[in-house]
Design a protein around this motif. Structure first.
Motif, short mmCIF file in Angstrom:
data_model
loop_
_atom_site.label_atom_id
_atom_site.label_comp_id
_atom_site.label_asym_id
_atom_site.label_seq_id
_atom_site.Cartn_x
_atom_site.Cartn_y
_atom_site.Cartn_z
N UNK A 27 0.89 -1.26 -0.12
CA UNK A 27 0.25 0.03 -0.12
C UNK A 27 0.75 1.24 0.01
N UNK A 28 0.01 2.24 -0.32
CA UNK A 28 0.94 3.66 -0.57
C UNK A 28 0.65 4.39 0.74
N UNK A 29 1.49 5.39 1.14
CA UNK A 29 1.22 6.30 2.17
C UNK A 29 0.30 7.19 1.52
N UNK A 30 -0.87 7.84 2.01
CA UNK A 30 -1.55 8.84 1.66
C UNK A 30 -1.93 9.95 2.75
N UNK A 31 -2.01 11.16 2.49
CA UNK A 31 -2.25 12.11 3.38
C UNK A 31 -3.85 11.91 3.94
N UNK A 32 -3.95 11.93 5.24
CA UNK A 32 -5.23 11.59 5.87
C UNK A 32 -5.97 13.01 5.45
N UNK A 33 -5.59 14.08 5.53
CA UNK A 33 -6.39 15.11 5.32
C UNK A 33 -7.10 15.36 3.52
N UNK A 34 -6.36 14.72 2.85
CA UNK A 34 -6.85 14.57 1.48
C UNK A 34 -8.16 13.53 1.37
N UNK A 74 -11.04 3.22 10.83
CA UNK A 74 -9.51 3.42 10.58
C UNK A 74 -9.06 4.74 10.14
N UNK A 75 -9.61 5.14 9.22
CA UNK A 75 -9.41 6.62 8.70
C UNK A 75 -9.95 7.68 9.65
N UNK A 76 -11.17 7.31 10.26
CA UNK A 76 -11.62 8.07 11.23
C UNK A 76 -10.62 8.08 12.69
N UNK A 77 -10.02 7.26 13.03
CA UNK A 77 -9.08 7.27 14.14
C UNK A 77 -8.00 7.78 13.61
N UNK A 78 -7.34 7.70 12.58
CA UNK A 78 -6.12 8.34 12.13
C UNK A 78 -6.35 9.79 12.18
N UNK A 79 -7.51 10.34 11.59
CA UNK A 79 -7.85 11.73 11.48
C UNK A 79 -8.12 12.29 12.76
N UNK A 80 -8.75 11.60 13.74
CA UNK A 80 -8.58 12.14 15.23
C UNK A 80 -7.76 12.18 16.09
N UNK A 81 -6.88 11.15 15.70
CA UNK A 81 -5.33 11.08 16.53
C UNK A 81 -4.38 11.94 15.73
N UNK A 82 -4.77 12.85 14.77
CA UNK A 82 -3.91 13.76 14.15
C UNK A 82 -2.92 13.08 13.35
N UNK A 83 -3.09 11.94 12.88
CA UNK A 83 -1.93 11.35 12.08
C UNK A 83 -1.92 12.03 10.77
N UNK A 84 -0.75 12.24 10.23
CA UNK A 84 -0.75 12.79 8.94
C UNK A 84 -0.86 11.94 7.94
N UNK A 85 -0.57 10.82 7.76
CA UNK A 85 -0.74 9.74 6.84
C UNK A 85 -1.17 8.34 7.17
#
Length: 102
Positions: A27-34, A74-85
């Motif tokens: 898998x690739x790393x992508x920006x959560x904010x995108x 998983x995406x929700x958690x990453x966003x709420x934990x302020x992970x960038x990718x």
């Protein structure tokens, strides 16, 4: 099966087949904010217990918008934990057609 709307059209996606096809692939790393949609509704308590090391699966439509096909929690958690990718398998619109059910 996952159902979502794009450009006013309701699409039904065979997520089980999609997950099977992408299992074990890099898998690739992508920006959560995108890709994170803050309007998405998920069970937040469950989401905060998910394993964000497992890649999500998203489609990038030709118009530049994204839809998460597998991994909303998983995406929700990453966003709420302020992970960038986050790791993600990104399909383009034509690749998605293989998984669309009429």
């Amino acid at each position: 099966m996952s159902t979502f709307e794009h450009n006013g059209k309701k699409l039904h996606c065979n997520v089980d087949l999609l997950i099977e096809d992408y299992k074990g692939k890099n898998a690739d790393w992508v920006n959560v904010s995108e890709i994170f949609n803050s309007n998405s509704t998920v069970n937040s308590e469950y989401a905060m217990k998910t394993d964000v090391s497992n890649p999500i699966i998203v489609v990038r439509f030709d118009d530049g918008t994204y839809e998460t096909l597998d991994g909303n929690h998983r995406l929700y958690r990453a966003a709420h934990e302020e992970q960038s990718q986050i790791k993600a398998h990104i399909l383009n619109e034509s690749e998605l057609n293989k998984y669309i059910m009429d």
